[in-house]
Design an enzyme around this catalytic site. Structure first.
Site, PDB file in Angstrom:
ATOM      1  N   GLU A 204      39.982  40.113  22.304  1.00 56.37           N
ATOM      2  CA  GLU A 204      41.211  40.717  22.812  1.00 56.37           C
ATOM      3  C   GLU A 204      41.912  41.454  21.672  1.00 56.37           C
ATOM      4  O   GLU A 204      42.162  40.877  20.616  1.00 56.37           O
ATOM      5  CB  GLU A 204      42.116  39.634  23.415  1.00 56.37           C
ATOM      6  N   HIS A 448      55.231  12.520  46.956  1.00 52.87           N
ATOM      7  CA  HIS A 448      54.529  11.749  45.924  1.00 52.87           C
ATOM      8  C   HIS A 448      53.272  11.139  46.523  1.00 52.87           C
ATOM      9  O   HIS A 448      53.319  10.653  47.653  1.00 52.87           O
ATOM     10  CB  HIS A 448      55.442  10.641  45.405  1.00 52.87           C
TER      11      HIS A 448
HETATM   12  P1  NAD Z   1      44.208  44.014  31.699  1.00 59.59           P
HETATM   13  O1  NAD Z   1      44.956  45.236  31.362  1.00 59.59           O
HETATM   14  O2  NAD Z   1      44.914  42.875  32.344  1.00 59.59           O
HETATM   15  O3  NAD Z   1      43.480  43.438  30.392  1.00 59.59           O
HETATM   16  C1  NAD Z   1      42.638  44.238  29.580  1.00 59.59           C
HETATM   17  C2  NAD Z   1      42.752  43.763  28.156  1.00 59.59           C
HETATM   18  O4  NAD Z   1      41.769  44.445  27.374  1.00 59.59           O
HETATM   19  C3  NAD Z   1      44.096  44.074  27.512  1.00 59.59           C
HETATM   20  O5  NAD Z   1      44.704  42.860  27.119  1.00 59.59           O
HETATM   21  C4  NAD Z   1      43.728  44.968  26.315  1.00 59.59           C
HETATM   22  O6  NAD Z   1      44.526  44.719  25.182  1.00 59.59           O
HETATM   23  C5  NAD Z   1      42.268  44.595  26.057  1.00 59.59           C
HETATM   24  N1  NAD Z   1      41.465  45.637  25.361  1.00 59.59           N
HETATM   25  C6  NAD Z   1      41.426  46.948  25.617  1.00 59.59           C
HETATM   26  N2  NAD Z   1      40.544  47.585  24.788  1.00 59.59           N
HETATM   27  C7  NAD Z   1      39.990  46.614  23.987  1.00 59.59           C
HETATM   28  C8  NAD Z   1      39.012  46.614  22.922  1.00 59.59           C
HETATM   29  N3  NAD Z   1      38.379  47.725  22.510  1.00 59.59           N
HETATM   30  N4  NAD Z   1      38.698  45.438  22.318  1.00 59.59           N
HETATM   31  C9  NAD Z   1      39.323  44.309  22.731  1.00 59.59           C
HETATM   32  N5  NAD Z   1      40.254  44.248  23.722  1.00 59.59           N
HETATM   33  C10 NAD Z   1      40.585  45.386  24.351  1.00 59.59           C
HETATM   34  O7  NAD Z   1      42.997  44.510  32.618  1.00 59.59           O
HETATM   35  P2  NAD Z   1      41.921  43.711  33.472  1.00 59.59           P
HETATM   36  O8  NAD Z   1      41.779  42.307  33.038  1.00 59.59           O
HETATM   37  O9  NAD Z   1      40.724  44.598  33.435  1.00 59.59           O
HETATM   38  O10 NAD Z   1      42.577  43.702  34.929  1.00 59.59           O
HETATM   39  C11 NAD Z   1      42.915  44.947  35.552  1.00 59.59           C
HETATM   40  C12 NAD Z   1      43.914  44.767  36.668  1.00 59.59           C
HETATM   41  O11 NAD Z   1      43.335  44.107  37.767  1.00 59.59           O
HETATM   42  C13 NAD Z   1      45.121  44.004  36.238  1.00 59.59           C
HETATM   43  O12 NAD Z   1      46.251  44.839  36.414  1.00 59.59           O
HETATM   44  C14 NAD Z   1      45.188  42.823  37.170  1.00 59.59           C
HETATM   45  O13 NAD Z   1      46.493  42.624  37.654  1.00 59.59           O
HETATM   46  C15 NAD Z   1      44.238  43.160  38.299  1.00 59.59           C
HETATM   47  N6  NAD Z   1      43.485  41.956  38.708  1.00 59.59           N
HETATM   48  C16 NAD Z   1      44.154  40.861  39.158  1.00 59.59           C
HETATM   49  C17 NAD Z   1      43.465  39.704  39.471  1.00 59.59           C
HETATM   50  C18 NAD Z   1      44.213  38.497  39.964  1.00 59.59           C
HETATM   51  O14 NAD Z   1      45.337  38.641  40.426  1.00 59.59           O
HETATM   52  N7  NAD Z   1      43.645  37.291  39.869  1.00 59.59           N
HETATM   53  C19 NAD Z   1      42.097  39.630  39.289  1.00 59.59           C
HETATM   54  C20 NAD Z   1      41.451  40.746  38.823  1.00 59.59           C
HETATM   55  C21 NAD Z   1      42.156  41.895  38.526  1.00 59.59           C
END
Ligand code: NAD
Length: 482
Positions: A204, A448
Site C-alpha cells: 500500500e 444478551h
Molecule cells: P481504493 O481506492 O479503495 O484502494 C486502492 C489503494 O491502492 C489506495 O489505497 C492506493 O493508495 C493504493 N495504490 C495505488 N497505486 C499503488 C501502487 N503503485 N503501489 C501500492 N499501492 C498503490 O480502491 P479499490 O480497493 O480498488 O476499490 C475501488 C472501489 O470499489 C472503492 O471505492 C470501493 O468503495 C469499491 N468497492 C467496495 C466494496 C465493498 O463495499 N465491500 C468492495 C469492492 C469495491
C-alpha cells in the site's frame, strides 16, 4: 431497425439501474433497462455477490482450521477449485435470476446491447450481433457504473497480472501473490487467496490500509490480517512490475535494507488501485452532457444531470462507489421521474463494509475526521475480547469504537472490526439517521448474549460506565452525559 418508445430507459442493469427500473415499473411507467452485459452488473456478477461467496468459503476454511480449539477433530480442508467455482457461480446465477424475475413481475423490459445517445431523448442500442435498435424515452437514467483501473505500464493478461474481474474467477490459486493496493478490493482478495493457501503480500502506497477509515480500526484490521499470515507493507509503492516465465517480478520501492528498492517474484499480481467511472460508449455529447475532470457525471440531490430529463446514479456519479448508495439513488431517480416532488438523495450517513475476516464496518466520522472538523470528541471503545458472545464463537479479536461529540453527546461515527460487523453497523446507521446520543445507545437494552451488546458497552464506556471492561478514567464525571 426496430424502434421503441417508452416513458423511461435505464442504461445499465447493475444495482443502481435495476433498482431504478423496478421502482419505475412499480410506479406504472413503461420502462426498458439495457445492458451490454449480464443483468446485475458488477455487484451481482463480478463484485459484491461472488466475492462474498468466496469469502464465505474462506471463513468456513478458517472454522475448519480452528475446529480443534472448540473440541472438534476435523481433517484439514482442501480446496476443490472447481467445486468452489460452481458454488460461487450458482450463487451469482440465482441472484441474477431473481432480478430477471423481478423485472418480469414489474413489467421492466430488459434488452441486451451497448447504448449510446443519438439525441437527448433517444439512444441507439447496438446488439452483440451488430444489430441496431432505437429507443426514444421521456426520461433517461444513466447507471453505467465503474470498472477497475488498469495501469498501462503493467498490462493485464488475466493470468500473471490480474484485476478484480479476473481474481473473482479463481482460475488458479497461486503459491505466492502480490496485491497492489491496500484498499477494500485488495484486502478482500488478500483474505480470499490467503485462505485458499496463497502466500500474499499487500503493498500500500499510503501510510495506512483502508485509507480514510478510522486509524485505530485500520491498525486493528492490519494486526489481525498479519496474524492470519497476510504480509502488509505500508508507505511503500510498487514501482515496477514485469511478467516472467513463472509469474511476475516486482520492484518494491524502499522496501529493502536501508530503504533500497527490493525485487521480489510472485506467481501472480493483483492490481487493485481503484475503480474508474464508465461512460466510454455513451456519446454523452449528443445528449448535451460532459463528464468532470475525474470522469464522473455531476448530479443534484434529485439525481438530475444538467439536462433535466437525464438522470445519473451510482458509481458514475462519484464517491463513494458503493452498491447500496447506487441502489438508493436509483429508487430516488425513479420516484422523481414518477412525479414525487419531495424525493431527494440526502443521506446523513452511508455505511461502508469491508468483507475481510473479521469484517470491518464503519458509518459516519472517524476520530480523525471528527477532530479535523473541529469536534471535541468523546470516544467509547469495547474490545471484542470482553464479549461473552464473541468468546462462545471463539472469535474474540476485534474492536467496537464509537465517536461522539463531547459537547452534545451526539453519535458522530461507529466503527467495528468484528465478525458480522456488516450487520452490526445497521445499528449505527439508524442511530446516526435518528440523531441518537451515546447515552441513548447505552440506555437501549440490547439482547444478551449478542455481539450488539458490545455497541452498548462502547457507548457506556464513553461515559466511564461500561460493565464488561475496566473503564478508562472518564473525562467528565460519571452521569454527566450532556
Ligand atoms: P481504493 O481506492 O479503495 O484502494 C486502492 C489503494 O491502492 C489506495 O489505497 C492506493 O493508495 C493504493 N495504490 C495505488 N497505486 C499503488 C501502487 N503503485 N503501489 C501500492 N499501492 C498503490 O480502491 P479499490 O480497493 O480498488 O476499490 C475501488 C472501489 O470499489 C472503492 O471505492 C470501493 O468503495 C469499491 N468497492 C467496495 C466494496 C465493498 O463495499 N465491500 C468492495 C469492492 C469495491
Amino acid at each position: 431497425m426496430a424502434e421503441h418508445q417508452v416513458d423511461a430507459v435505464v442504461i445499465g442493469a447493475g444495482p443502481g439501474g435495476y433498482h431504478a427500473a423496478i421502482r419505475l415499473g412499480q410506479l406504472g411507467k413503461s420502462v426498458i433497462c439495457v445492458d451490454r452485459d449480464e443483468v446485475g452488473g458488477v455487484c451481482l456478477n463480478w463484485g459484491c455477490i461472488p466475492t462474498k461467496a468466496l469469502l464465505h468459503v474462506g471463513e468456513v476454511i478458517r472454522h475448519i482450521d480452528h475446529a480443534e480449539a472448540i473440541g472438534l477433530k476435523v481433517p484439514k480442508a482442501t480446496v476443490d477449485r472447481a467445486g468452489v467455482e460452481k458454488f460461487k457461480n450458482d450463487v451469482v446465477a440465482s441472484n441474477v435470476g431473481g432480478v430477471k424475475t423481478l423485472f418480469k413481475a414489474n413489467n421492466v423490459q430488459f434488452m441486451y446491447g451497448e447504448a449510446s445517445f443519438v439525441s437527448p431523448n433517444e439512444i441507439a442500442l447496438k446488439g452483440k450481433d451488430g444489430s441496431s435498435e432505437r429507443i426514444r424515452a421521456a426520461h433517461i437514467v444513466i447507471a453505467t457504473g465503474s470498472a477497475p483501473i488498469d495501469i498501462k505500464a503493467w498490462p493485464r493478461d488475466g493470468k500473471r497480472i490480474i484485476n478484480s474481474d479476473d481474481a473473482v474467477g479463481i482460475k488458479q490459486i497461486p503459491k505466492t501473490m502480490l496485491v497492489i493496493g491496500g484498499g477494500v478490493i485488495g484486502l478482500e482478495f488478500a483474505t480470499v487467496y490467503t485462505r485458499m493457501g496463497a502466500q500474499v503480500l499487500v503493498v500500500e502506497a499510503l501510510p495506512q490500509i483502508l485509507t480514510g477509515s478510522d486509524l485505530e480500526i485500520s491498525k486493528t484490521l492490519g494486526r489481525i490480517l498479519k496474524k492470519q499470515g497476510v504480509e502488509i507493507m505500508l508507505d511503500t509503492k510498487v514501482a515496477a512490475l514485469e511478467t516472467t516465465a513463472k509469474g511476475v517480478k516486482a520492484t518494491i520501492a524502499g522496501a529493502g535494507t536501508g530503504g533500497k528498492d527490493e525485487t521480489r517474484e510472485f506467481e501472480m499480481a493483483l492490481v487493485a488501485v481503484g475503480r474508474r467511472p464508465v461512460t466510454d460508449a455513451l456519446n454523452l455529447a449528443a445528449a448535451g452532457l460532459a463528464v468532470d475532470e475525474k470522469g464522473f457525471l455531476a448530479v443534484d440531490a434529485r439525481m438530475r444531470t444538467k439536462v433535466a430529463h437525464i438522470y445519473a446514479i451510482g458509481d458514475v456519479t462519484g464517491q463513494p462507489l458503493l452498491a447500496h448508495r447506487a441502489m438508493k439513488q436509483g429508487v430516488i431517480a425513479a420516484e422523481v421521474i414518477g412525479g414525487d416532488t419531495s424525493a431527494a438523495f440526502d443521506p446523513i450517513a452511508i455505511p461502508n463494509c469491508v468483507y475481510t475476516d473479521p469484517e470491518v464496518a464503519t458509518v459516519g466520522l472517524s476520530e480523525e475526521e471528527a477532530k479535523a472538523k473541529g469536534y471535541e470528541v468523546r470516544i467509547g471503545k469495547f474490545p471484542l475480547a470482553a464479549s461473552g458472545r464473541a468468546r462462545t464463537m471463539n472469535e474474540s479479536d476485534g474492536l467496537i469504537k464509537l465517536v461522539g461529540d463531547a459537547k452534545t453527546d451526539l453519535l458522530l461515527g461507529m466503527h467495528i472490526v468484528a465478525p458480522q460487523a456488516e450487520s452490526l453497523i445497521g445499528e449505527g446507521v439508524i442511530a446516526l439517521e435518528m440523531g441518537a446520543t451515546l447515552e441513548d445507545i447505552g440506555l437501549s437494552i440490547h439482547p444478551h448474549p449478542t455481539l450488539t451488546e458490545g455497541i452498548m458497552d462502547a457507548a457506556e464506556a464513553a461515559h466511564g460506565k461500561a460493565i464488561h471492561i475496566v473503564n478508562p478514567k472518564p473525562k467528565a464525571p460519571v452521569g454527566a452525559a450532556k
